[in-house]
Design an enzyme around this catalytic site. Structure first.
Site, PDB file in Angstrom:
ATOM      1  N   LEU A  39       2.782 -14.830   2.913  1.00 45.72           N
ATOM      2  CA  LEU A  39       2.510 -13.388   2.847  1.00 45.72           C
ATOM      3  C   LEU A  39       3.557 -12.565   3.579  1.00 45.72           C
ATOM      4  CD1 LEU A  39      -0.850 -11.579   3.241  1.00 45.72           C
ATOM      5  CD2 LEU A  39       1.026 -10.955   4.778  1.00 45.72           C
ATOM      6  N   MET A  40       4.008 -11.512   2.914  1.00 47.73           N
ATOM      7  CA  MET A  40       4.911 -10.545   3.542  1.00 47.73           C
ATOM      8  C   MET A  40       4.186  -9.209   3.610  1.00 47.73           C
ATOM      9  SD  MET A  40       8.095  -8.704   1.771  1.00 47.73           S
ATOM     10  CE  MET A  40       6.924  -7.401   1.353  1.00 47.73           C
ATOM     11  N   ASP A  42       4.781  -5.517   6.320  1.00 39.58           N
ATOM     12  CA  ASP A  42       5.661  -4.376   6.643  1.00 39.58           C
ATOM     13  C   ASP A  42       7.159  -4.719   6.676  1.00 39.58           C
ATOM     14  OD1 ASP A  42       3.080  -3.759   7.349  1.00 39.58           O
ATOM     15  OD2 ASP A  42       3.548  -3.245   9.420  1.00 39.58           O
ATOM     16  N   GLN A  58       7.469  -8.479   8.251  1.00 37.40           N
ATOM     17  CA  GLN A  58       6.291  -9.190   8.724  1.00 37.40           C
ATOM     18  C   GLN A  58       6.030 -10.339   7.762  1.00 37.40           C
ATOM     19  OE1 GLN A  58       3.651  -8.239  11.458  1.00 37.40           O
ATOM     20  NE2 GLN A  58       5.792  -8.087  12.046  1.00 37.40           N
ATOM     21  N   TYR A 101       4.199  -8.444  15.977  1.00 33.17           N
ATOM     22  CA  TYR A 101       3.864  -7.353  15.070  1.00 33.17           C
ATOM     23  C   TYR A 101       5.077  -6.445  14.848  1.00 33.17           C
ATOM     24  CZ  TYR A 101      -1.190  -8.198  14.603  1.00 33.17           C
ATOM     25  OH  TYR A 101      -2.424  -8.698  14.271  1.00 33.17           O
TER      26      TYR A 101
END
Ligand code: FRU
Length: 470
Positions: A39-40, A42, A58, A101
């Protein structure tokens, strides 16, 4: 001696095992940026440094969920041809053990330096956040320098996403936050060396600067000037939807006004949605060497139906928007695809006549310039439809959960559209950038675009070359 993050072997194994599946998936983009595994979300750390563009992201390389948050890293000389760079940040230190983050990148005396949020969660469900630094080493990786700002007093553990820039020799940082009354805020800090920071207070947020309640958490702020106007981009989670705006699970919005670096005061107007499509979130901008303000967004939205996207079967999920160039007109933000993207065009064709008789087009990778007044419907693979009326554009798509039609609107009189398609995404630029609608869609094989309506339309279109990350 450097130590290898504990997660590294598992990350390497996941990429080795998963990676063939995304690249074979017919939904995988031909020229947009997407993860090769997992998963990608931001875009992070968008910067032009020593002549190359860098875009971090991210990334959970392990699986298609929001559990492990690393920073992936791509670079490019021309915004078209991107290459993989060593993974930049992997969580696991005491100040970022539950996720590296979002954040930004700066050039600090020639050293590419990352400013990011270390997320730390506790067993009772609470969390804290540290604003951290990491500096590029000689191997292209990043050495963590630890935390430089602890959780500021007066806020919950939801404080994150530092965007840092330099003004007259001083570093400034905007930071997304939630105050103790559960209002979303953007905080401002100042530093002379990136290490020691002083607070300049709240720059904008709910119940501030003329806004009423405006959501419970403002994520991913970005503050920059274009001409005389200073824009603050943010993602105000919890803004109440109205009939035609703020319909996504979480919105992405901006304020426009004037900002004083010496006091941190920001006089601004109302919130405006940045993009009226189904998928757009957490955009980040950078100032290119040639003076352009460039933006990349996540063509996804947290929560909602994201986990029902069919690409999870092929072990990947989400993609970036195309790189966009921003401009300002009458206090509004305009967006257009970066000029570099025109180099992907080939096989130009034209059509002028009734929409009903317009040619059927191959939807896979295409750019369309379309002029009309109204009274046109464009169907994308019977999966997505754009209805063009006199005073609005309506994008219709079936819910992945219930199959029911859902709508997003851009309100205004459209006269010109620039549409970019890439396998499972569509970006519609309205009236030379006055509005944008970005959306994912998942067509069957051999997807086609058809036009319907009595209106006379003018079409100019090109196929787009594939240009995958190397
Ligand atoms: C926005 C966001 C950020 C956070 C990151 C975690 O999508 O929630 O606020 O830093 O994603 O992946």
């Amino acid at each position: 001696m450097t130590t290898t993050p504990a997660l590294m072997p598992a990350i390497l194994l996941a990429v080795m095992k998963n990676q063939p599946a995304p690249l074979k998936d017919r939904h995988y983009p031909g020229w947009h940026l997407a993860p090769v595994s997992g998963l990608m979300n931001d875009p992070n750390g968008f910067i032009q440094h020593n002549g190359r563009y860098h875009l971090f992201y991210q990334w959970n390389p392990l699986s298609c969920d929001h559990k492990v948050k690393c920073w992936g890293h791509w670079s490019s000389a021309d915004l078209l041809n991107w290459q993989h760079e060593p993974i930049a940040l992997v969580p696991g230190d005491e100040f970022d053990r539950d996720g590296c983050y979002s954040g930004s990148a700066v050039d600090n005396h020639g050293k590419l330096t990352l400013c990011y949020t270390g997320n730390v969660e506790f067993e009772d469900g609470t969390r804290t956040a540290w604003q951290c630094l990491a500096v590029q080493n000689d191997h292209g990786g990043f050495d963590k320098k630890g935390a430089v700002i602890p959780l500021p007093e007066g806020y919950t553990g939801h404080v994150r996403d530092p965007k840092v820039w330099k003004h007259n020799g001083i570093w400034y940082m905007v930071l997304g936050a939630q105050d103790l009354t559960l209002q979303g805020k953007v905080l401002l800090f100042r530093s002379s060396d990136l290490m020691s920071w002083g607070s300049l207070g709240e720059v904008a947020g709910g119940n501030l600067g003329g806004l009423g309640d405006a959501g419970y958490m403002w994520e991913c702020p970005d503050l920059f000037a274009i001409g005389n106007e200073t824009f603050l981009i943010c993602c105000p989670q919890g803004v109440v939807p109205d009939k035609k705006r703020y319909l996504n699970p979480h919105p992405s919005a901006y304020l426009a006004g004037s900002f004083d670096h010496s006091t941190g005061s920001y006089q601004h107007g109302e919130l405006h949605e940045i993009d009226a499509g189904f998928e757009f979130y957490a955009p980040q901008t950078t100032l290119a060497n040639d003076g352009r303000r460039l933006l990349v967004g996540w063509m996804g939205v947290p929560d909602g139906e994201e986990m029902l996207q069919p690409t999870t079967e092929a072990k990947w999920i989400h993609q970036m928007t195309c790189v966009r160039e921003l401009s300002a007109r009458d206090g509004r933000l305009y967006q257009l695809p970066a000029a570099e993207l025109q180099q992907l065009r080939f096989g130009e064709k034209m059509y002028h006549g009734s929409a009903d008789y317009a040619p059927t087009l191959d939807a896979r990778r295409i750019e369309i310039l379309l002029e009309a007044e109204s009274g046109v419907t464009i169907d994308f693979a019977e999966t997505l439809a754009l209805e063009w009326d006199k005073d609005e554009l309506r994008l219709a798509r079936r819910s992945l959960e219930t199959g029911e039609w859902q709508y997003r609107c851009w309100c205004g009189k459209a006269f010109k559209l620039q549409i970019l398609c890439d396998h499972s995404s569509i970006e519609i630029f309205i009236n030379d950038g006055e509005g944008v609608m970005s959306s994912r869609y998942f067509p069957r094989d051999r997807a086609r675009i058809t036009f319907a309506g009595h209106a006379s339309i003018k079409l100019q279109y090109w196929k787009l070359k594939p240009c995958r990350i190397k």
